[in-house]
Design an enzyme around this catalytic site. Structure first.
Site, PDB file in Angstrom:
ATOM      1  N   GLU A  86       0.826  -1.219   0.000  1.00 44.74           N
ATOM      2  CA  GLU A  86       0.000   0.000   0.000  1.00 44.74           C
ATOM      3  C   GLU A  86       0.854   1.259   0.000  1.00 44.74           C
ATOM      4  O   GLU A  86       1.697   1.449   0.884  1.00 44.74           O
ATOM      5  CB  GLU A  86      -0.928  -0.015   1.229  1.00 44.74           C
ATOM      6  CG  GLU A  86      -1.911   1.147   1.213  1.00 44.74           C
ATOM      7  CD  GLU A  86      -2.987   1.063   2.294  1.00 44.74           C
ATOM      8  OE1 GLU A  86      -3.327  -0.064   2.728  1.00 44.74           O
ATOM      9  OE2 GLU A  86      -3.482   2.118   2.700  1.00 44.74           O
ATOM     10  N   LYS A 264      -7.688  -0.622  11.312  1.00 40.57           N
ATOM     11  CA  LYS A 264      -7.061  -1.086  10.060  1.00 40.57           C
ATOM     12  C   LYS A 264      -5.838  -0.225   9.760  1.00 40.57           C
ATOM     13  O   LYS A 264      -4.800  -0.711   9.319  1.00 40.57           O
ATOM     14  CB  LYS A 264      -8.078  -1.029   8.917  1.00 40.57           C
ATOM     15  CG  LYS A 264      -7.619  -1.675   7.618  1.00 40.57           C
ATOM     16  CD  LYS A 264      -6.815  -0.788   6.708  1.00 40.57           C
ATOM     17  CE  LYS A 264      -6.473  -1.478   5.399  1.00 40.57           C
ATOM     18  NZ  LYS A 264      -5.605  -0.645   4.532  1.00 40.57           N
ATOM     19  N   ASP A 280       3.749 -14.101  11.893  1.00 39.36           N
ATOM     20  CA  ASP A 280       2.419 -14.537  11.471  1.00 39.36           C
ATOM     21  C   ASP A 280       1.456 -13.336  11.513  1.00 39.36           C
ATOM     22  O   ASP A 280       0.974 -12.959  12.583  1.00 39.36           O
ATOM     23  CB  ASP A 280       1.965 -15.654  12.434  1.00 39.36           C
ATOM     24  CG  ASP A 280       0.631 -16.264  12.056  1.00 39.36           C
ATOM     25  OD1 ASP A 280      -0.141 -15.627  11.329  1.00 39.36           O
ATOM     26  OD2 ASP A 280       0.361 -17.388  12.523  1.00 39.36           O
ATOM     27  N   HIS A 378      -2.252  10.178  -0.523  1.00 37.53           N
ATOM     28  CA  HIS A 378      -2.417   8.839  -1.064  1.00 37.53           C
ATOM     29  C   HIS A 378      -2.333   8.852  -2.585  1.00 37.53           C
ATOM     30  O   HIS A 378      -1.673   8.031  -3.199  1.00 37.53           O
ATOM     31  CB  HIS A 378      -3.790   8.315  -0.633  1.00 37.53           C
ATOM     32  CG  HIS A 378      -3.916   6.846  -0.707  1.00 37.53           C
ATOM     33  ND1 HIS A 378      -3.252   6.023   0.166  1.00 37.53           N
ATOM     34  CD2 HIS A 378      -4.600   6.049  -1.532  1.00 37.53           C
ATOM     35  CE1 HIS A 378      -3.537   4.781  -0.136  1.00 37.53           C
ATOM     36  NE2 HIS A 378      -4.354   4.765  -1.173  1.00 37.53           N
TER      37      HIS A 378
HETATM   38  C1  MEV Z   1      -6.126   3.193   4.852  1.00 34.69           C
HETATM   39  O1  MEV Z   1      -5.382   2.053   4.507  1.00 34.69           O
HETATM   40  C2  MEV Z   1      -6.124   3.421   6.341  1.00 34.69           C
HETATM   41  C3  MEV Z   1      -7.033   4.534   6.832  1.00 34.69           C
HETATM   42  O2  MEV Z   1      -8.353   4.331   6.368  1.00 34.69           O
HETATM   43  C4  MEV Z   1      -6.984   4.512   8.347  1.00 34.69           C
HETATM   44  C5  MEV Z   1      -7.987   5.422   9.020  1.00 34.69           C
HETATM   45  O3  MEV Z   1      -9.030   5.732   8.433  1.00 34.69           O
HETATM   46  O4  MEV Z   1      -7.717   5.780  10.178  1.00 34.69           O
HETATM   47  C6  MEV Z   1      -6.602   5.879   6.309  1.00 34.69           C
END
Ligand code: MEV
Length: 426
Positions: A86, A264, A280, A378
């Protein structure tokens, strides 16, 4: 999508060499030559090693490893290898870590290196008494567990504690034995699974019940890594940014839909190091999410507050079952190299660096989300991917990506048009 009729019953597939398997797959699905050539290319993992790591190997896949800079953990600067597909993930850690470098970097700690294995017992008419009968055998249980891994005991690890719970399940109560084992520098799955399997017949014998499952719990809540950092108002750009970030945290703390994404983001950093070190990823992910739901409601793994000076203080606490010995960590040459880059000597040190990076990652996401939004940063990197997808090569990638970002249209159709135009101009 390719549509072909495939017979998945291939006799002796597991006995073939990787090259033979690849040829067999090629014949079976009619794979084109370019794909076969791609899969046949040597990566950073030699096929011989790969073939001993998992079954039915035909190839390996390379994921970029980037180095996170500016990271200071407990007063020591560390370069952190992160394996991720990513874009923006590595850059976000570098930026977040730079912003707390002068205020001390990351302070970390660890609750211990204890893993839990569970033994499931059913079919006892007196579960409460069965529980006590198992607890009575603590010395014997300790002896059996430690007998499974004398080396671990010599290294200071081994059996630490015994807990027995009666849980209400569909179909009646179950008696669940937890053996708690210090696995030191090993992640410990093999160790505790062996112990649980060795103990199971005795547990059935002592209670007259039937044992089914004997397996570790990925809710590794005796192996928590913790990180904390302070970001001053000057470093982050003022009160408005800080307050936006606090509000973002409170949103995650209050709402499972947001918490899932928030966490995430933490895992973007965590899993990247776990993968780079051959650990792992699924074990750490399962631990993270089950820990986040420990109260019965899924919530944020991190917290953000304002300290007495008005600075932003972030914390992260989560299970971190990673090891330095055993498994892919020991076998994969790139994992070994990644550990050397970080200069870690113990699994706890590694776990603490991972927690620091998880917090940095989270800080970076919240800051972007609470201010300019995530897409700006991004898209700049994503534009490189899009440029490559439409066939840009060499310095075309950089030039095309720049055009896409300037046009604020990071899309394949636009990229293809712009590439054609670039080439026309050249
Ligand atoms: C993207 O991989 C991760 C985010 O969505 C985390 C978040 O929203 O805090 C940017």
């Amino acid at each position: 999508m390719m549509s072909n009729t495939v017979n998945s019953r291939i006799s002796g597939f597991h006995k073939m060499t990787p090259a033979e398997r690849l040829a067999t797959v090629q014949r079976a699905v009619g794979l084109d030559g370019a794909s076969v050539e791609q899969l046949g290319k040597p990566g950073s993992l030699d096929l011989h090693t790969a073939d001993h790591m998992i079954e039915n190997v035909i190839s390996s896949i390379s994921i970029p490893i980037g180095i996170a800079t500016n990271v200071k953990v407990d007063g020591r600067d560390v370069l952190v290898p992160m394996a991720t597909e990513e874009s923006s993930v590595v850059a976000a850690v570098c930026n977040s870590a730079r912003q707390c470098y002068d205020s001390g970097g990351f302070i970390t700690s660890m609750s211990g290196t204890l893993m839990i294995a569970q033994i499931q017992l059913v079919g006892v008419s007196d579960p409460k008494a069965a529980r006590i009968r198992i607890l009575e055998q603590r010395d014997k249980i300790e002896e059996v567990c430690n007998g499974c891994d004398p080396m671990l005991v010599r290294l200071g690890g081994g059996f630490r504690d015994l807990e027995v719970r009666v849980i209400e399940a569909e179909g009646g109560p179950m008696v669940i034995t937890h053996i708690i084992v210090d696995t030191r520098d090993a992640m410990g799955a093999n160790t505790v699974n062996t112990m649980a399997e060795r103990l199971a017949p005795s547990i059935a014998e002592w209670t007259g019940g039937k044992v089914y499952l004997r397996i570790l719990s990925n809710l590794a809540d005796r192996r928590l890594a913790r990180a904390r950092a302070t970001w001053t108002l000057d470093a982050i750009g003022g009160e408005a940014v800080r307050d936006g970030m606090i509000s973002a945290y409170r949103f995650a703390a209050a709402d499972p839909y947001r918490a899932a994404t928030h966490n995430k983001g933490i895992m973007n950093g965590v899993s990247a190091i776990v993968l780079a070190t051959g650990n792992d990823t699924r074990a750490v992910e399962a631990g993270a999410h089950s820990f986040a739901a420990r109260s019965g409601r899924y919530t944020s793994l991190s917290t953000y507050e304002v300290d007495a000076d008005g600075s932003l203080v972030g914390t992260l606490e989560m299970p971190m079952p990673v090891g330095l010995v055993g498994g892919a960590t020991k076998v994969h040459p790139s994992a070994q190299a990644a550990l050397k880059i970080m200069g870690v000597a113990t699994a706890s040190e590694l776990a603490r660096i991972i927690a620091a990076v998880g917090l940095a990652q989270n800080f970076g996401a919240l800051k972007a989300l609470a201010t300019v939004g995530i897409q700006q940063g991004h898209m700049a990197l994503h534009a490189h991917n899009v440029a490559m997808v439409v066939g840009a090569v060499g310095d075309e990638v950089q030039r095309l990506a720049k055009i896409l970002v300037e046009k604020r249209q990071v899309r394949q159709d636009v990229a293809a048009e712009e590439l054609a135009r670039l080439r026309g101009e050249g």
